[in-house]
Structure formats: C-alpha cells, structure tokens
Design a protein around this motif. Structure first.
Motif, PDB file in Angstrom:
ATOM      1  N   GLY A  66       0.777  -1.226   0.000  1.00 29.87           N
ATOM      2  CA  GLY A  66       0.000   0.000   0.000  1.00 29.87           C
ATOM      3  C   GLY A  66       0.810   1.278   0.000  1.00 29.87           C
ATOM      4  O   GLY A  66       0.222   2.365   0.027  1.00 29.87           O
ATOM      5  N   LEU A  67       2.141   1.188  -0.055  1.00 26.72           N
ATOM      6  CA  LEU A  67       2.983   2.391  -0.085  1.00 26.72           C
ATOM      7  C   LEU A  67       3.534   2.544  -1.496  1.00 26.72           C
ATOM      8  O   LEU A  67       4.480   1.860  -1.890  1.00 26.72           O
ATOM      9  N   PHE A 178       6.253   8.019  11.034  1.00 25.48           N
ATOM     10  CA  PHE A 178       4.969   8.105  10.339  1.00 25.48           C
ATOM     11  C   PHE A 178       4.937   9.231   9.306  1.00 25.48           C
ATOM     12  O   PHE A 178       3.850   9.676   8.906  1.00 25.48           O
ATOM     13  N   GLY A 179       6.085   9.703   8.856  1.00 30.51           N
ATOM     14  CA  GLY A 179       6.137  10.695   7.783  1.00 30.51           C
ATOM     15  C   GLY A 179       5.684  12.070   8.192  1.00 30.51           C
ATOM     16  O   GLY A 179       5.216  12.839   7.335  1.00 30.51           O
ATOM     17  N   GLY A 180       5.813  12.427   9.468  1.00 32.22           N
ATOM     18  CA  GLY A 180       5.393  13.752   9.909  1.00 32.22           C
ATOM     19  C   GLY A 180       6.226  14.865   9.322  1.00 32.22           C
ATOM     20  O   GLY A 180       5.720  15.970   9.061  1.00 32.22           O
ATOM     21  N   MET A 218      -1.943   6.283   6.523  1.00 38.27           N
ATOM     22  CA  MET A 218      -1.454   5.413   5.457  1.00 38.27           C
ATOM     23  C   MET A 218      -0.318   4.524   5.954  1.00 38.27           C
ATOM     24  O   MET A 218      -0.288   3.311   5.689  1.00 38.27           O
ATOM     25  N   TYR A 219       0.614   5.114   6.703  1.00 33.41           N
ATOM     26  CA  TYR A 219       1.741   4.320   7.203  1.00 33.41           C
ATOM     27  C   TYR A 219       1.289   3.297   8.240  1.00 33.41           C
ATOM     28  O   TYR A 219       1.855   2.205   8.324  1.00 33.41           O
ATOM     29  N   LYS A 220       0.268   3.616   9.005  1.00 34.10           N
ATOM     30  CA  LYS A 220      -0.272   2.627   9.954  1.00 34.10           C
ATOM     31  C   LYS A 220      -0.839   1.425   9.218  1.00 34.10           C
ATOM     32  O   LYS A 220      -0.646   0.272   9.638  1.00 34.10           O
ATOM     33  N   LYS A 221      -1.523   1.666   8.109  1.00 35.13           N
ATOM     34  CA  LYS A 221      -2.070   0.566   7.323  1.00 35.13           C
ATOM     35  C   LYS A 221      -0.955  -0.263   6.690  1.00 35.13           C
ATOM     36  O   LYS A 221      -1.063  -1.497   6.601  1.00 35.13           O
ATOM     37  N   ALA A 225      -0.300  -4.198   7.300  1.00 30.96           N
ATOM     38  CA  ALA A 225      -0.258  -5.130   6.174  1.00 30.96           C
ATOM     39  C   ALA A 225       1.025  -5.949   6.176  1.00 30.96           C
ATOM     40  O   ALA A 225       1.022  -7.147   5.860  1.00 30.96           O
ATOM     41  N   ILE A 226       2.135  -5.312   6.545  1.00 33.17           N
ATOM     42  CA  ILE A 226       3.410  -6.032   6.605  1.00 33.17           C
ATOM     43  C   ILE A 226       3.366  -7.107   7.683  1.00 33.17           C
ATOM     44  O   ILE A 226       3.820  -8.245   7.477  1.00 33.17           O
TER      45      ILE A 226
END
Length: 283
Positions: A66-67, A178-180, A218-221, A225-226
């Motif tokens: 998903g990334l 988390f890409g902040g 998005m990063y949490k998902k 998934a990983i």
C-alpha cells in the motif's frame, strides 16, 4: 647534481598487489567488513549475520503493501526494516514468539529473549554511508528492532536525539516514523508555493494523498499489512513470449545428425543428376 632517492623502486612495483575492484571504486570497505564478520575462535564457527542497509535504490516491495510513493524517505526505510524483520522471523517460524514493538511509539526498543528460543541476532552494516544523527539507515534499523530482531545499537543516532540533552525525544522520532516531516513540508509548500507543491508532490496527488494529515494513517495501514503477511509476493508481470536471439541456436546431437544426413542426401542427389546429364551428352 642533487641526489634524489627513489621512493618506490622496481622491487615495490614487482610486489604491488592490486586492490579489489569495489575497493578501488570506493564502494566497499573490506577492512571494516572483515572486522564485522570475524567470529571468535571459541564460538566454534557459529555464523554471524549482517543487517545490510544500502540506499542505492528503493524498496520495490513496499507498493505491494500500500505504499506507492515516497519510497526513499525515513518512514519508507522504517517500513523496509520492519518487512525484513518479519519475513526473517516468519521463515524461521519465530514470528509468533517475537512480535516486537507493535505500536511504534518512537521509543528505543530491544527484544527480550524468551524461555524457548533466543531472538535472531544480526549486526548492522551501513557500508560507507556517514552515520549522522537521523540518517535513513537508522530508520531501517528502528524498523528491524520493532519487527523483533536483536541488533546491538544505541539510540544516539535515531532521529530526535538531542545532543545537548543527551536523550531521545520519542515524539520527534515517532513523527519521522509516520512521515510527519514530509507532512510538515507539504503544508509549508501548500501555503507558500502552491505551484511547487503541485510539481513536487505530483505522485502523491495522483495516488490520492491530497491532505498531509492522511500520511500517518497510510503508514499505519502499511505496518499492519506487513505484519499480516510478510511473505514475498510473486511478480505480476507476464514473461516475454519470445526472446530475440543474436546468435545461432545450439543444436542437439540428434538435430546435428539429422542435418548432416539431409546434407549428404542433397549432395548425393545432385551428384546423381549430373551423372545422368553426362550420359545423355555421350549418347
């Protein structure tokens, strides 16, 4: 006349040993590597594993989880380290025993050994990269630690470590995970330079990430998934139907034998036809 001493004589050049190609190109430090992988004699040839981090490319497997954009930043490095850790433990059937740090709060984390099996231990190999505070290689290290690997480390190089206070700011580190930092830059460009934002983050916009606040979710998902399925995904690309050859196809023994027989038959038939023509001329 001034006497000049020869610093490098003929004997020097006769004994000169050319270094390895990757050392000449400045790509591999073999001196550091041999000190990293050398094992003590009393360990009886126990293998030592390396956690190798290189940033000559990006992780091509993250789009499966998903990334699809931003595959080279600190957050993507964390995802790559997490994927590698979970995949290794899944392969060794240790993934349920060592789940690691599921929440990823930004604090330093080290896995604790259980009663049955010891955690999988590896040594960080950063190559020739400068190990500055906040470097992306330490993002991959943090992902591997949270994934459940046992890697000797210190929190002094994680993003958010204060040199003056000599401690790690977990909130700052979590923001990078988390890409902040990317979201903050997106907000700055949206307010100050909208045109640059449209060009700089065009791939983000195409992927449906219009708001910076959606990066953390998005990063949490991706992390979930990983952890759900870290096994390698098969490529969806279709293999080429026909390969273009630039040389002749190598024939088998039977094919060469049949080709030779065909050639001999053609020569015999040609010779027989010429004999018939000579007989007709004599008559």
């Amino acid at each position: 006349m001034v006497f000049v001493k020869a610093q490098k004589s003929k004997a020097y050049f006769k004994r000169f040993q050319v270094k390895y190609k990757r050392r000449r190109e400045g790509k591999t430090d073999y001196r550091a590597r041999i000190r990293l992988i050398n094992q003590d004699k009393n360990k009886y040839n126990t293998p030592k594993y390396r956690f190798v981090v290189r940033f000559t490319a990006y992780s091509h497997e993250l789009p499966h989880y998903g990334l699809n954009v931003g595959l080279t930043n600190y957050a993507a490095a964390y995802c790559t380290g997490l994927l590698l850790a979970r995949r290794v433990l899944k392969k060794l059937e240790m993934d349920e025993e060592y789940e690691g740090n599921v929440e990823a709060a930004g604090e330093d984390f080290s896995v604790e050994p259980t009663d049955t099996r010891r955690p999988f231990r590896a040594l960080l190999d950063v190559g020739l990269v400068r190990t500055t505070t906040g470097n992306r290689v330490f993002g991959a290290l943090k992902g591997a630690l949270d994934g459940g690997l046992d890697i000797p480390h210190s929190d002094k190089r994680f993003a958010g470590f204060s040199k003056d206070g000599k401690q790690l700011d977990a909130d700052v580190h979590r923001k990078y995970i988390f890409g902040g930092h990317v979201a903050a830059y997106m907000k700055t460009l949206m307010e100050d330079e909208p045109e640059k934002y449209q060009s700089h983050f065009s791939e983000y916009i195409k992927s449906g990430i219009d708001e910076p606040d959606g990066l953390e979710e998005m990063y949490k998902k991706v992390h979930a998934a990983i952890r759900a399925d870290p096994t390698p995904k098969k490529s969806e690309k279709e293999p080429p139907k026909a390969h273009k050859r630039y040389n002749l196809k190598k024939l088998t023994y039977e094919e060469r034998k049949a080709k030779l027989i065909e050639r001999l038959n053609a020569l015999n038939s040609a010779a027989g036809g010429s004999d018939d023509e000579d007989d007709e001329d004599d008559e």
